[in-house]
Design a protein around this motif. Structure first.
Motif, PDB file in Angstrom:
ATOM      1  N   GLU A  69      31.292  25.317  38.781  1.00 62.53           N
ATOM      2  CA  GLU A  69      30.975  26.615  38.171  1.00 62.53           C
ATOM      3  C   GLU A  69      31.835  27.712  38.782  1.00 62.53           C
ATOM      4  OE1 GLU A  69      28.766  27.740  35.580  1.00 62.53           O
ATOM      5  OE2 GLU A  69      29.364  25.689  35.223  1.00 62.53           O
ATOM      6  N   ILE A  70      32.061  27.636  40.103  1.00 57.51           N
ATOM      7  CA  ILE A  70      32.877  28.667  40.758  1.00 57.51           C
ATOM      8  C   ILE A  70      34.302  28.620  40.202  1.00 57.51           C
ATOM      9  CG2 ILE A  70      33.913  29.358  42.953  1.00 57.51           C
ATOM     10  CD1 ILE A  70      31.342  28.537  44.314  1.00 57.51           C
ATOM     11  N   ILE A  71      34.834  27.393  40.054  1.00 62.20           N
ATOM     12  CA  ILE A  71      36.205  27.254  39.532  1.00 62.20           C
ATOM     13  C   ILE A  71      36.263  27.822  38.117  1.00 62.20           C
ATOM     14  CG2 ILE A  71      37.971  25.581  38.856  1.00 62.20           C
ATOM     15  CD1 ILE A  71      37.872  25.138  41.656  1.00 62.20           C
ATOM     16  N   ARG A  72      35.220  27.551  37.312  1.00 58.67           N
ATOM     17  CA  ARG A  72      35.225  28.051  35.945  1.00 58.67           C
ATOM     18  C   ARG A  72      35.127  29.580  35.930  1.00 58.67           C
ATOM     19  NH1 ARG A  72      31.934  27.197  31.067  1.00 58.67           N
ATOM     20  NH2 ARG A  72      30.092  26.946  32.339  1.00 58.67           N
ATOM     21  N   LEU A  73      34.332  30.120  36.859  1.00 56.05           N
ATOM     22  CA  LEU A  73      34.245  31.588  36.971  1.00 56.05           C
ATOM     23  C   LEU A  73      35.606  32.179  37.294  1.00 56.05           C
ATOM     24  CD1 LEU A  73      31.067  32.487  39.047  1.00 56.05           C
ATOM     25  CD2 LEU A  73      31.641  33.215  36.761  1.00 56.05           C
ATOM     26  N   ILE A  74      36.312  31.543  38.231  1.00 51.72           N
ATOM     27  CA  ILE A  74      37.625  32.075  38.628  1.00 51.72           C
ATOM     28  C   ILE A  74      38.578  32.006  37.443  1.00 51.72           C
ATOM     29  CG2 ILE A  74      39.612  31.685  40.127  1.00 51.72           C
ATOM     30  CD1 ILE A  74      37.637  30.695  42.247  1.00 51.72           C
ATOM     31  N   PRO A 108      41.055  48.537  43.846  1.00 52.62           N
ATOM     32  CA  PRO A 108      42.458  48.133  44.017  1.00 52.62           C
ATOM     33  C   PRO A 108      42.976  48.349  45.433  1.00 52.62           C
ATOM     34  CG  PRO A 108      42.200  49.540  42.097  1.00 52.62           C
ATOM     35  CD  PRO A 108      40.872  49.472  42.759  1.00 52.62           C
ATOM     36  N   GLU A 109      42.375  49.285  46.170  1.00 53.01           N
ATOM     37  CA  GLU A 109      42.855  49.519  47.523  1.00 53.01           C
ATOM     38  C   GLU A 109      42.366  48.452  48.492  1.00 53.01           C
ATOM     39  OE1 GLU A 109      41.911  53.430  48.799  1.00 53.01           O
ATOM     40  OE2 GLU A 109      43.051  54.377  47.181  1.00 53.01           O
ATOM     41  N   VAL A 110      41.321  47.716  48.125  1.00 46.98           N
ATOM     42  CA  VAL A 110      40.803  46.691  49.042  1.00 46.98           C
ATOM     43  C   VAL A 110      41.457  45.347  48.728  1.00 46.98           C
ATOM     44  CG1 VAL A 110      38.748  45.616  49.972  1.00 46.98           C
ATOM     45  CG2 VAL A 110      38.648  47.965  49.171  1.00 46.98           C
ATOM     46  N   ILE A 111      41.000  44.672  47.681  1.00 44.79           N
ATOM     47  CA  ILE A 111      41.663  43.431  47.252  1.00 44.79           C
ATOM     48  C   ILE A 111      42.105  43.569  45.806  1.00 44.79           C
ATOM     49  CG2 ILE A 111      41.411  40.946  46.907  1.00 44.79           C
ATOM     50  CD1 ILE A 111      39.448  40.775  49.044  1.00 44.79           C
ATOM     51  N   GLY A 112      41.347  44.340  45.048  1.00 45.86           N
ATOM     52  CA  GLY A 112      41.669  44.467  43.634  1.00 45.86           C
ATOM     53  C   GLY A 112      41.247  43.244  42.841  1.00 45.86           C
ATOM     54  N   LEU A 113      40.088  42.678  43.215  1.00 42.01           N
ATOM     55  CA  LEU A 113      39.554  41.525  42.494  1.00 42.01           C
ATOM     56  C   LEU A 113      39.295  41.913  41.040  1.00 42.01           C
ATOM     57  CD1 LEU A 113      38.561  38.691  43.414  1.00 42.01           C
ATOM     58  CD2 LEU A 113      36.294  39.671  43.542  1.00 42.01           C
ATOM     59  N   GLU A 114      39.774  41.060  40.118  1.00 41.46           N
ATOM     60  CA  GLU A 114      39.520  41.360  38.707  1.00 41.46           C
ATOM     61  C   GLU A 114      38.084  40.992  38.353  1.00 41.46           C
ATOM     62  OE1 GLU A 114      42.769  40.141  35.885  1.00 41.46           O
ATOM     63  OE2 GLU A 114      43.375  39.150  37.708  1.00 41.46           O
ATOM     64  N   GLN A 115      37.469  41.726  37.472  1.00 42.00           N
ATOM     65  CA  GLN A 115      36.109  41.458  36.995  1.00 42.00           C
ATOM     66  C   GLN A 115      35.174  41.129  38.160  1.00 42.00           C
ATOM     67  OE1 GLN A 115      35.548  41.409  33.577  1.00 42.00           O
ATOM     68  NE2 GLN A 115      37.681  41.742  33.115  1.00 42.00           N
ATOM     69  N   PRO A 116      35.061  42.009  39.151  1.00 39.68           N
ATOM     70  CA  PRO A 116      34.358  41.596  40.377  1.00 39.68           C
ATOM     71  C   PRO A 116      32.908  41.206  40.145  1.00 39.68           C
ATOM     72  CG  PRO A 116      34.733  43.956  40.353  1.00 39.68           C
ATOM     73  CD  PRO A 116      35.512  43.401  39.208  1.00 39.68           C
ATOM     74  N   LEU A 117      32.229  41.878  39.200  1.00 41.59           N
ATOM     75  CA  LEU A 117      30.796  41.619  39.066  1.00 41.59           C
ATOM     76  C   LEU A 117      30.504  40.231  38.519  1.00 41.59           C
ATOM     77  CD1 LEU A 117      29.333  45.021  37.950  1.00 41.59           C
ATOM     78  CD2 LEU A 117      29.591  44.032  40.207  1.00 41.59           C
ATOM     79  N   ALA A 118      31.495  39.594  37.894  1.00 44.47           N
ATOM     80  CA  ALA A 118      31.268  38.252  37.367  1.00 44.47           C
ATOM     81  C   ALA A 118      31.090  37.232  38.478  1.00 44.47           C
ATOM     82  CB  ALA A 118      32.432  37.835  36.478  1.00 44.47           C
ATOM     83  N   TYR A 119      31.491  37.579  39.706  1.00 37.21           N
ATOM     84  CA  TYR A 119      31.429  36.608  40.796  1.00 37.21           C
ATOM     85  C   TYR A 119      30.099  36.635  41.535  1.00 37.21           C
ATOM     86  CZ  TYR A 119      36.407  35.922  40.136  1.00 37.21           C
ATOM     87  OH  TYR A 119      37.616  35.623  39.605  1.00 37.21           O
ATOM     88  N   ARG A 120      29.096  37.348  40.995  1.00 35.96           N
ATOM     89  CA  ARG A 120      27.807  37.411  41.688  1.00 35.96           C
ATOM     90  C   ARG A 120      27.219  36.036  41.999  1.00 35.96           C
ATOM     91  NH1 ARG A 120      24.275  41.376  38.290  1.00 35.96           N
ATOM     92  NH2 ARG A 120      25.346  40.166  36.731  1.00 35.96           N
ATOM     93  N   PRO A 121      27.315  35.053  41.081  1.00 41.42           N
ATOM     94  CA  PRO A 121      26.737  33.745  41.411  1.00 41.42           C
ATOM     95  C   PRO A 121      27.303  33.137  42.668  1.00 41.42           C
ATOM     96  CG  PRO A 121      27.299  33.838  39.095  1.00 41.42           C
ATOM     97  CD  PRO A 121      27.822  35.091  39.710  1.00 41.42           C
ATOM     98  N   VAL A 122      28.561  33.481  43.002  1.00 40.38           N
ATOM     99  CA  VAL A 122      29.177  32.869  44.176  1.00 40.38           C
ATOM    100  C   VAL A 122      28.353  33.155  45.428  1.00 40.38           C
ATOM    101  CG1 VAL A 122      31.268  32.806  45.558  1.00 40.38           C
ATOM    102  CG2 VAL A 122      31.428  32.963  43.100  1.00 40.38           C
ATOM    103  N   ALA A 123      27.713  34.341  45.490  1.00 37.32           N
ATOM    104  CA  ALA A 123      26.907  34.676  46.668  1.00 37.32           C
ATOM    105  C   ALA A 123      25.791  33.660  46.849  1.00 37.32           C
ATOM    106  CB  ALA A 123      26.330  36.081  46.508  1.00 37.32           C
ATOM    107  N   ALA A 124      25.125  33.339  45.730  1.00 36.79           N
ATOM    108  CA  ALA A 124      24.026  32.373  45.818  1.00 36.79           C
ATOM    109  C   ALA A 124      24.542  31.013  46.276  1.00 36.79           C
ATOM    110  CB  ALA A 124      23.340  32.253  44.463  1.00 36.79           C
TER     111      ALA A 124
END
Lengths: 332, 402
Positions: free
Chosen positions: A125-130, B345-361
């Motif tokens: 899922e993480i890879i797909r998110l990326i 953009p001054e930190v990392i400039g991650l695109e679509q940052p909010l989509a990565y919320r699941p990664v925290a879990a």
């Protein structure tokens, strides 16, 4: 030179079936021989496919209509054609997938089967998110378009002939992979893997480094999945993150269990059988009334699950049973 | 010589008196101490004189509060909105996770079909509410009945037969069942996105600074899930700790053979647990449909968070699932603040940052898996060490670990 239509049809069946057979073979090393429940097959397939796609296509700058993606075609185009580039792309896919597999394996390969399955599913899922969200690299949900095939420069302007040549290449690679997997799993190395699957502690007691063997098997399987991803990218011509959803993983599991997990020939047979059933079911959609035909993708989806449950319930060993090898006793 | 009644044992047999040589020990099982201090052998910098599970929970809460405090310092009080959202999402996860962990406890396999069971509840309620136009209350009732029946059917048709063959077979079969349910729902309801037919209520403000609403919560999409989640937790706690059925469930989870030998009808208890798990899945499904919306793959997308919650708490432990559900929900929502910062953009400039919320879990799940493979509240008796030490300076003797 024109290729007859039935042969083109057959060849277009053979290419994806051969790629699925490669995946089934790769999963057979992990699941069939070693007993590692890798629920992230789609992730390694995606890594391979995106690596090959990025290597084979030119860089596209972001614009309003298209988010753009990375590309390295400008690097190799002055030097050689798509055939050599394709070989390099598949090698890169293999290496990258193996590297990611190694990175993943080191922390989570000590986990129990169910934890391992959940962790690899989370990884997928993480890879797909990326892939979905790193838009300037992968073009987001639109995906990378116009990926060249290996024979675009050798056989220009004849897509049918290119397909025939590509099918030959896929089948030849499948045979090489089959030979390789058959060789390593019949060797003492494969015997240790099966020992780990059957009884991990007994294998440990025999002085085998179980963790090392599991890592090797996992990374080897991931590498083959990456190679299959490279082939898939060129076959599809355009890839999106949705091609690599968890269902892709479980379809490969159906192939492996259908053919007989642990039997290298069996899983290839299972992949071809599964894909031919899928092929036929797509072709007969036209004969259904339209109301039913639009439900067919969902019904086909459910059928995968029914096959999986029925196999586990009634024939867990698959069509071709794994051969129980006996070895002569060691005597003085 | 005449002894006093208290000194005499049964039928006048002399009772062993407590002395310095044989220190008095109460019967080990009668009143297990809730919190008894265990000397931490080996010492070291991290030698808290507490049983490991309490120490772990204290550490997790400490990290949580510290990170909230840190984010508060950076963003101000509006960070609490993420905390509120996290508690709402977390209470939905709690309802899903307790159902999943009950099945793990009694059948000892990871039920990958649980996400689709939740979807089944969502769509059943949608069928009653959105197509037949009854109230969502009736929808919930029907969702609970239908999902519980689905759970019983799964046990009757598949898992009853697979149980002797081990956990991996059951896990693969549950994946197959998940695909079947998902395909069925797609065929029946199509792939478009729906909403429940409920009135839209404006958000209730909680904190207003200078005429601007800083913190708010929606009565239907926010308060209702929390109330239902807490009610389910109380219900489950009462069931497990105060009723005979709950005791029988715990006994069956602990040791099925012994439970059967003591006269518990274990197969009945297993059916009951499937029904209970289905009930919880149905409720969680309705809450999910209310909180997000009704779409194909809804259950599967939530399944991984539910698994994360269950693993953080310890597979098979209902109280652990409650704890883990809130941790996952809060971490996921609070991560939005950190990710938004990474997206600068001054930190990392991650695109679509909010989509990565699941990664925290997932990250928390992996960390817990590595440090405490059994989870923070794994099913071990109180006061025992539940996992390995955090730092090991020397290899333990063979067989000392696990």
């Amino acid at each position: 030179m024109s290729v007859p239509a039935p042969i083109v049809d057959f060849v277009n069946f053979l290419i994806p079936a051969g790629i699925f057979a490669m995946l089934a073979l790769a999963l057979n090393i992990q699941w069939g021989h070693t007993g590692l429940f890798n629920a992230g097959v789609a992730a390694f397939l995606a890594i391979g496919a995106y690596m090959a796609a990025i290597y084979l296509t030119p860089y596209v700058a972001p614009s309003i209509v298209y988010p753009g993606h990375w590309g390295y075609a400008q690097v190799w185009q002055p030097w050689f054609g798509t055939a050599v580039a394709f070989v390099i792309a598949v090698l890169l896919s293999t290496l990258l997938a193996a590297f990611v597999g190694l990175l993943i394996a080191l922390p989570i390969l000590r986990l129990r089967t169910d934890y391992f399955a959940i962790a690899t599913l989370a990884l997928a899922e993480i890879i797909r998110l990326i892939l979905t969200n790193a838009q300037t690299a992968t073009a987001g949900t639109i995906g990378i378009l116009r990926i060249p095939g290996p024979f675009d420069t050798l056989l220009p302007g004849d897509p049918d002939l290119q397909a025939v040549a590509y099918a030959t290449l896929v089948i030849a690679s499948l045979i090489v992979m089959f030979w390789l997997v058959q060789y390593v799993t019949r060797a003492p190395w494969g015997r240790v893997l099966r020992g780990i699957r059957e009884d991990e502690e007994a294998t440990l007691a025999l002085g085998k480094n179980v963790f090392s063997f599991r890592t090797q098997a996992f990374v080897f399987g991931c590498a083959l999945m990456g190679a299959a991803g490279g082939f898939l990218a060129s076959h599809l011509g355009s890839i999106t993150p949705d091609n690599f959803n968890p269902l892709a993983t479980f379809a490969i599991y159906v192939m492996v269990i259908l053919g007989g997990s642990g039997n290298n020939f069996g899983v290839i047979f299972g992949a071809f059988l599964y894909y031919s059933l899928d092929w036929v079911s797509v072709r007969i959609d036209d004969y259904f009334p339209p109301a039913l035909a639009e439900k067919m993708p969902a019904i086909r989806f459910a059928a995968i699950g029914v096959i999986l449950v029925a196999l586990i319930l009634f024939r867990p060993e698959g069509i071709f049973k794994e051969k129980k090898r006996t070895y002569p006793a060691v005597t003085k | 010589m005449r002894r006093s009644a208290t000194e005499e044992g049964f039928h006048g047999a002399p009772k062993r008196l407590p002395s310095a040589a044989t220190p008095f020990e109460p019967h080990p099982n009668k009143y297990p101490p809730r919190l008894h201090l265990v000397p931490y052998e080996g010492g070291g910098a991290l030698a808290f004189r507490l049983p490991l599970r309490y120490r772990d929970i204290a550490i997790v809460f400490g990290i949580l509060i510290a990170s909230i405090a840190l984010l508060w310092q950076i963003w101000g009080v509006s960070i609490l909105q993420f905390l509120i959202n996290g508690i709402v999402v977390g209470s939905i996860y709690v309802v899903g996770a307790t159902g999943l962990t009950l099945i793990y406890g009694i059948r000892k396999f990871a039920n990958f079909a649980h996400g689709e069971m939740m979807s089944f509840g969502t769509y059943t309620a949608y069928f009653i509410n959105g197509i037949l136009f009854y109230s969502l209350g009736w929808g919930t009732v029907f969702a609970i009945v239908a999902t519980a029946a689905l759970g019983l059917l799964m046990e009757f048709l598949v898992f009853r037969r697979l149980a002797p063959r081990g956990a991996v077979s059951m896990m693969v079969a549950s994946i197959g069942i998940a695909i079947v349910i998902s395909g069925f729902l797609n065929a029946a309801f199509g792939t478009s996105i729906h909403q429940y037919d409920v009135i839209n209520v404006p958000n209730t403000p909680i904190l207003i600074i200078g005429g601007v609403v800083v913190l708010s919560i929606n009565p239907i999409r926010g308060i209702l899930p929390v109330v239902v989640g807490v009610a389910m937790m109380v219900f489950l706690h009462t069931l497990l700790s105060r009723t005979t059925t709950g005791k029988a469930m715990r006994a069956t989870a602990d040791n099925p053979d012994l439970a059967r030998a003591s006269g518990i009808r274990t197969q009945r208890i297993i059916y009951f647990t499937w029904g209970l798990s289905g009930t919880l899945a149905g409720v969680a499904g309705v809450l999910l449909g209310l909180f997000i919306d009704i779409r194909p793959g809804l259950g599967f997308s939530v399944l991984l968070f539910v698994f994360a919650a269950v693993i953080i708490g310890g597979l098979g432990s209902p109280y652990g699932a409650m704890f883990g559900g809130f941790i996952v929900g809060i971490a996921q929502e609070m991560a939005a603040a950190v990710l938004a910062w990474l997206g600068d953009p001054e930190v990392i400039g991650l695109e679509q940052p909010l989509a990565y919320r699941p990664v925290a879990a997932f990250l928390i799940m992996i960390i817990v898996l590595l440090l405490r493979p059994g989870g923070l509240l794994g099913p071990t008796p109180s006061g025992e060490r539940t996992g390995r030490r955090w730092f090991r300076f020397r290899k333990p003797a063979l067989g000392a670990d696990e």
